[in-house]
Scaffold this active site. Structure first.
Site, PDB file in Angstrom:
ATOM      1  N   GLY A  61      21.763   2.321  33.195  1.00  0.00           N
ATOM      2  CA  GLY A  61      21.714   3.699  32.722  1.00  0.00           C
ATOM      3  C   GLY A  61      22.191   3.820  31.289  1.00  0.00           C
ATOM      4  O   GLY A  61      22.923   2.954  30.803  1.00  0.00           O
ATOM      5  N   THR A 103      28.975   0.969  30.647  1.00  0.00           N
ATOM      6  CA  THR A 103      28.643   1.959  31.678  1.00  0.00           C
ATOM      7  C   THR A 103      29.562   3.157  31.531  1.00  0.00           C
ATOM      8  O   THR A 103      30.761   2.993  31.277  1.00  0.00           O
ATOM      9  CB  THR A 103      28.752   1.403  33.118  1.00  0.00           C
ATOM     10  OG1 THR A 103      28.739   2.521  34.022  1.00  0.00           O
ATOM     11  CG2 THR A 103      30.042   0.620  33.363  1.00  0.00           C
ATOM     12  N   ASP A 109      30.374   4.824  33.895  1.00  0.00           N
ATOM     13  CA  ASP A 109      31.122   4.900  35.150  1.00  0.00           C
ATOM     14  C   ASP A 109      32.470   4.191  35.093  1.00  0.00           C
ATOM     15  O   ASP A 109      33.320   4.413  35.945  1.00  0.00           O
ATOM     16  CB  ASP A 109      30.287   4.302  36.288  1.00  0.00           C
ATOM     17  CG  ASP A 109      29.067   5.143  36.598  1.00  0.00           C
ATOM     18  OD1 ASP A 109      29.165   6.376  36.455  1.00  0.00           O
ATOM     19  OD2 ASP A 109      28.027   4.587  36.958  1.00  0.00           O
ATOM     20  N   MET A 142      29.127  13.006  37.061  1.00  0.00           N
ATOM     21  CA  MET A 142      28.544  11.771  37.597  1.00  0.00           C
ATOM     22  C   MET A 142      29.612  10.826  38.141  1.00  0.00           C
ATOM     23  O   MET A 142      30.735  10.803  37.649  1.00  0.00           O
ATOM     24  CB  MET A 142      27.720  11.059  36.539  1.00  0.00           C
ATOM     25  CG  MET A 142      26.328  11.659  36.355  1.00  0.00           C
ATOM     26  SD  MET A 142      25.372  10.746  35.110  1.00  0.00           S
ATOM     27  CE  MET A 142      23.743  11.479  35.332  1.00  0.00           C
ATOM     28  N   GLY A 143      29.211  10.027  39.124  1.00  0.00           N
ATOM     29  CA  GLY A 143      30.097   9.044  39.738  1.00  0.00           C
ATOM     30  C   GLY A 143      29.850   8.990  41.232  1.00  0.00           C
ATOM     31  O   GLY A 143      30.331   9.838  41.964  1.00  0.00           O
ATOM     32  N   ARG A 144      29.070   8.015  41.667  1.00  0.00           N
ATOM     33  CA  ARG A 144      28.739   7.895  43.097  1.00  0.00           C
ATOM     34  C   ARG A 144      29.938   7.381  43.892  1.00  0.00           C
ATOM     35  O   ARG A 144      30.325   7.955  44.880  1.00  0.00           O
ATOM     36  CB  ARG A 144      27.571   6.922  43.281  1.00  0.00           C
ATOM     37  CG  ARG A 144      26.224   7.524  42.992  1.00  0.00           C
ATOM     38  CD  ARG A 144      25.517   7.958  44.270  1.00  0.00           C
ATOM     39  NE  ARG A 144      24.868   9.238  44.013  1.00  0.00           N
ATOM     40  CZ  ARG A 144      24.678  10.195  44.932  1.00  0.00           C
ATOM     41  NH1 ARG A 144      25.083  10.019  46.160  1.00  0.00           N
ATOM     42  NH2 ARG A 144      24.101  11.325  44.614  1.00  0.00           N
ATOM     43  N   GLU A 199      30.015  13.684  41.916  1.00  0.00           N
ATOM     44  CA  GLU A 199      28.805  13.836  42.726  1.00  0.00           C
ATOM     45  C   GLU A 199      28.914  13.085  44.053  1.00  0.00           C
ATOM     46  O   GLU A 199      28.299  13.461  45.033  1.00  0.00           O
ATOM     47  CB  GLU A 199      27.577  13.337  41.955  1.00  0.00           C
ATOM     48  CG  GLU A 199      27.679  11.872  41.549  1.00  0.00           C
ATOM     49  CD  GLU A 199      26.431  11.323  40.852  1.00  0.00           C
ATOM     50  OE1 GLU A 199      25.345  11.874  41.004  1.00  0.00           O
ATOM     51  OE2 GLU A 199      26.581  10.315  40.124  1.00  0.00           O
ATOM     52  N   LEU A 249      23.126  14.890  30.626  1.00  0.00           N
ATOM     53  CA  LEU A 249      23.687  15.162  29.299  1.00  0.00           C
ATOM     54  C   LEU A 249      24.931  14.320  29.044  1.00  0.00           C
ATOM     55  O   LEU A 249      25.202  13.906  27.918  1.00  0.00           O
ATOM     56  CB  LEU A 249      24.027  16.645  29.157  1.00  0.00           C
ATOM     57  CG  LEU A 249      22.958  17.638  29.662  1.00  0.00           C
ATOM     58  CD1 LEU A 249      23.443  19.068  29.485  1.00  0.00           C
ATOM     59  CD2 LEU A 249      21.633  17.439  28.967  1.00  0.00           C
ATOM     60  N   ARG A 279      25.625  11.327  29.743  1.00  0.00           N
ATOM     61  CA  ARG A 279      25.479   9.894  29.447  1.00  0.00           C
ATOM     62  C   ARG A 279      24.731   9.617  28.154  1.00  0.00           C
ATOM     63  O   ARG A 279      24.656   8.463  27.728  1.00  0.00           O
ATOM     64  CB  ARG A 279      24.816   9.174  30.615  1.00  0.00           C
ATOM     65  CG  ARG A 279      23.396   9.605  30.891  1.00  0.00           C
ATOM     66  CD  ARG A 279      22.864   8.937  32.154  1.00  0.00           C
ATOM     67  NE  ARG A 279      21.414   9.077  32.199  1.00  0.00           N
ATOM     68  CZ  ARG A 279      20.655   8.724  33.214  1.00  0.00           C
ATOM     69  NH1 ARG A 279      21.211   8.214  34.300  1.00  0.00           N
ATOM     70  NH2 ARG A 279      19.356   8.863  33.170  1.00  0.00           N
TER      71      ARG A 279
END
Lengths: 411, 411
Positions: free
Chosen positions: A11, A142, A144, A188-190, A245, A298, A300
C-alpha cells in the site's frame, strides 16, 4: 561492476518514494553499481520485464530527486503479488533470476511491508541455496507500523502526522457548536492499532480529542463503550472517538461486520465500516448528534502533510540498504534502532529479513491504558518525535508539485 | 465613541477566523470604536449575553492575531439559529437591541453564509425602521461559494485547495495498481456544485483525475453514468469520479440514500452516502475494483492546506466591513468583485444584503460542459487563482499551532 534494480510494493505511503530517492542517490554514488533499474509494479515488473532506467531519469538531476522525495505513493507502481514457496513452484524464481542474469543485476532492493519482506526472504534464500550472486535487501515501509525488528517503519510518521492534524481539525470543527455531539473517526489498521493510537498526538492544552481510543489489540465491548460515552457526557459536550477499522469483540468478530441492515436507493444492502456501524448504533442509544468520519485512503497518500523526520529517515534507510548490499549483505531488512528516547536519536542497522517476514507487531500492552480505551504517556513519548518537522514541499498552480507518474498509466 | 460586536455563524471554513482577524485589526485602529466584543455562538451569544472582550484578548498582540488568522473553524463558535420575521415575533429583536444598547454597541458585524445574511438583513431592516443607530454589516464566508452578488466567498478557495490537493493524492494512490478500478469521491455541496467543480483543479500533465464530474446543477442519469464509465474504460484503467453529495435525478430526487430523513434547523435535508450508493451500484454492474471516498468534514476545516489568496482576502473583507460600518453603511454585505480575469485582481465593495439573503448561486451553465459530466476551461480560469498560494502556518510538536479555543468548551 553490476547493475542494481529497485521496486516498490504494498500500500502507498507518503515516504516510500523518499526511500526510492535514497536508493537512487546512494547507487549513483557507488562505483560498484552501473545502471539503476526500477521494476514497475513491484516484483511483477521483474517477472514481466517492465522497467525504467532510473540512471537516465535521475543522474545529474537533483531537482527531480528532490521532487520525487516529497511525492506520495509509488513512483514505480505497486503490486500485491505473493511469491509461492520455491520448493513447490520454482518457475517464478527461475524467471526472476534469469532476468537478473540477463540484465547483469547484482543488487535487488525491495521497498515494502510485510508481504514484500516475505519476497525478500524467499528470493535471498533461493539465491544463496543456488549460489547466485545477487544481494537482496528489504527496505521497510508501511503506514501500519506493524513490522517487527524495527523501532518504527518509514511511512508511519507521515500518516500519523496526517491523522493527528486531521483529528485536531475535526476537534475545531466540533467544538464550535453549543450542543451535545459524538464524532467517530475511523482510522486504518486491521490488526495493529498504531495509526489509531497516533491520533492521541492531536491533544493540545485546549483539546482532549480523541476522548476515547479503541485499538484492535483490545477486545471491544459495545456496552462498556456506550457507558463510557454516557459517563463522559456528564462532564463534556462534545466527544470525539478514534477507532481502528479492525476492532473486534471478545469472540474475535469484527465490530464493522456485526451491524448492518438498511438498503440504499438501489436496493443494495449497506455494508458499513466500523465508523458508520458505531454511528448508527449510538444514534439509536443517545439523544444527541452523532456523526462518523472515515479517513480512508487520504491518510496513506497525504504528501502535503508529510513528517520531515519520517521523510528524511526514509531517504536514509534507502541509502543504508544500498550500502549494505554493496558491502555484500543479503537477506536483510534495514531497521531503524532508537538510540535515545529522551532526545530522539536513531541509527539504521541490517536485521535478518526472515525474522520480519510474516510477523505483525501489535501495539504492546504498556502503550495501552489499563482501561483499554486510551494510550499511555509512554506511547506519546514514543510517537511524538516521528511526526516532528514539516517537509519543504513546493507548489505549482496552487497544487503540490509532485513527480509525473505518466509511465504508470501507459501500461 | 461606541463599541463593536462581531460574531460567526454557519458551517466552518479555514478562512472565517481570518475575517474575524480583519475585523479586530481594523476596529483596533479606528478611533470611533472603543471596545470590540465577540459574541459566542453567533447571534445566540447576543441573545444569551455570552461574549468575549476581544480588545483585551488581541490589542497589542500581533502574534495572537497571526495565529488566529490561520486557525480553522470559528474562534467565537457557531450557531444554526434563524431569526423569525419581526412582524410575527419581535421578542428576539427587542432582546438583541436592548443588549446592544446596554453594551453601547454601534456596529454589529456578522460573518457567515446565506442564513447569516438573512439575519443581517432582518436586523438592519428592524434597526432602520425603529430608528436605532446600529450599523449592521455582513461578512461572507462559506466553502459552498453559493452567495450571489460576490465573485466568490472567503472559505471557498481553501476548501477548493484541499479538495484539489486530495484529489491529486487520490490519483497517486490509484495509479500505482495495474488493475481496472473506479473511485468515487464524494464532495460537499447540496444544491451548488462549486466545490465538486473545483476538483478539476487537480488535473495535471500526468493525471486526468477527476475523469468525470457530477454537479447538482445537472440532472444525474444513472444509465448514462454507467455508459460513460464503460466507454472510458476502453482507454484508461483507472477512473476517478467527483460527485456532489447533492446530485439529483431528473425528477429531482437525491441519488444519495436518505439515511436519517431528519432535517436540520433550517429545514435542509441531511444527506450522506451518494459515494457509497454509487459504489455499490457500480460494483454490481462492473467487473472491477470499485471504492468510494467521502471527503466529509475534513474539507471545511483543513487549515493546514489553506489557500493564502483566500485567507488574505478573508482578512481584507473583514477590514472592509469595519470601514463600511464606520462610514455609516448598514444592511450591506461586503462582496468581492473581480476586476481582471486574465491577471487576477479584485476589490471589495458593499452590496445590499437583501439581494444576497435567501438566494443560492448555482454553478452557471457556461462553467459546465455540454455533456454535463465535466467543467469548462472558463471555470478553471475562474477558480484557479482562488487556490493559489500557501499560508505561513507554524507548527508546534508536529501539529499546526492553532489558536486555543478552550472558551468554547467551558460553556
Amino acid at each position: 561492476m553490476s547493475n542494481c534494480i529497485v521496486a516498490q510494493s504494498g500500500g502507498p505511503t507518503a515516504a516510500i518514494n523518499a526511500s526510492l530517492c535514497g536508493v537512487i542517490e546512494a547507487a549513483l554514488m557507488h562505483p560498484e553499481i552501473d545502471t539503476i533499474y526500477g521494476a514497475l509494479n513491484g516484483i511483477a515488473g521483474v517477472l514481466e520485464d517492465h522497467t525504467l532506467n532510473l540512471t537516465e531519469l535521475f543522474a545529474h538531476k537533483p531537482e527531480s530527486l528532490q521532487q520525487l522525495r516529497y511525492t506520495p505513493a509509488m513512483y514505480l507502481g505497486s503490486c500485491r503479488f505473493k511469491l509461492p514457496d520455491y520448493s513447490k513452484a520454482a518457475e517464478p524464481y527461475e524467471k526472476i533470476f534469469s532476468f537478473f542474469k540477463e540484465k547483469s543485476i547484482g543488487y535487488f532492493l525491495y521497498i515494502g511491508g510485510n508481504d514484500s519482506m516475505d519476497t525478500v526472504s524467499k528470493l535471498s534464500k533461493y539465491a544463496t541455496e543456488h549460489h547466485i550472486d545477487v544481494k537482496i535487501i528489504g527496505i521497510p515501509k508501511t503506514i501500519d507500523n506493524d513490522l517487527v525488528e524495527t523501532d518504527h517503519t518509514p511511512g508511519f510518521g507521515s500518516a500519523a502526522k496526517y491523522v493527528a492534524t486531521t483529528m485536531l481539525e475535526i476537534a475545531h470543527d466540533t467544538y464550535i457548536y453549543d450542543l451535545e455531539s459524538v464524532t467517530i473517526v475511523e482510522i486504518m489498521g486491521r490488526n495493529a492499532g498504531w495509526l489509531t493510537a497516533a491520533s492521541a498526538l492531536a491533544r493540545t492544552t485546549y483539546s482532549s480529542a480523541p476522548d476515547l481510543i479503541y485499538l484492535p489489540e483490545t477486545a471491544f465491548d459495545v456496552k462498556q463503550f456506550i457507558e463510557r460515552i454516557k459517563t463522559l457526557q456528564k462532564s463534556r459536550k462534545n466527544i470525539i472517538v478514534a477507532v481502528s477499522e479492525g476492532i473486534k469483540d471478545k469472540e474475535g468478530n469484527y465490530v464493522a461486520a456485526s451491524v448492518s441492515g438498511t438498503n440504499d436507493a438501489f436496493g443494495h444492502a449497506k455494508l458499513s465500516g466500523v465508523g458508520k456501524t458505531l454511528e448508527y448504533m449510538l444514534a439509536d442509544q443517545l439523544g444527541c448528534k452523532v456523526r462518523s468520519v472515515e479517513l480512508s485512503v487520504l491518510q496513506r497518500a497525504a504528501g502535503h502533510i508529510g513528517s520531515n523526520t519520517d521523510i528524511q529517515e526514509a531517504v536514509a534507510v534507502g541509502k543504508a540498504a544500498v550500502e549494505s548490499a554493496v558491502r555484500g549483505l543479503t537477506g536483510k531488512m534495514m531497521a531503524i534502532r532508537r538510540l535515545n528516547v529522551a532526545s530522539y536519536e536513531v541509527d539504521i542497522q541490517p536485521v535478518d529479513v526472515g525474522l520480519v517476514a510474516n510477523h505483525e507487531k501489535e501495539v504492546p500492552k504498556h502503550y495501552i491504558s489499563a482501561s483499554g480505551d486510551d494510550v499511555t504517556s509512554d506511547f506519546i513519548n514514543y510517537a511524538r518525535p516521528l511526526i516532528e518537522g514539516e517537509t519543504p514541499l513546493t507548489y505549482k498552480n496552487g497544487l503540490p508539485n509532485y513527480m509525473d507518474i505518466q509511465h504508470l498509466k501507459n501500461r
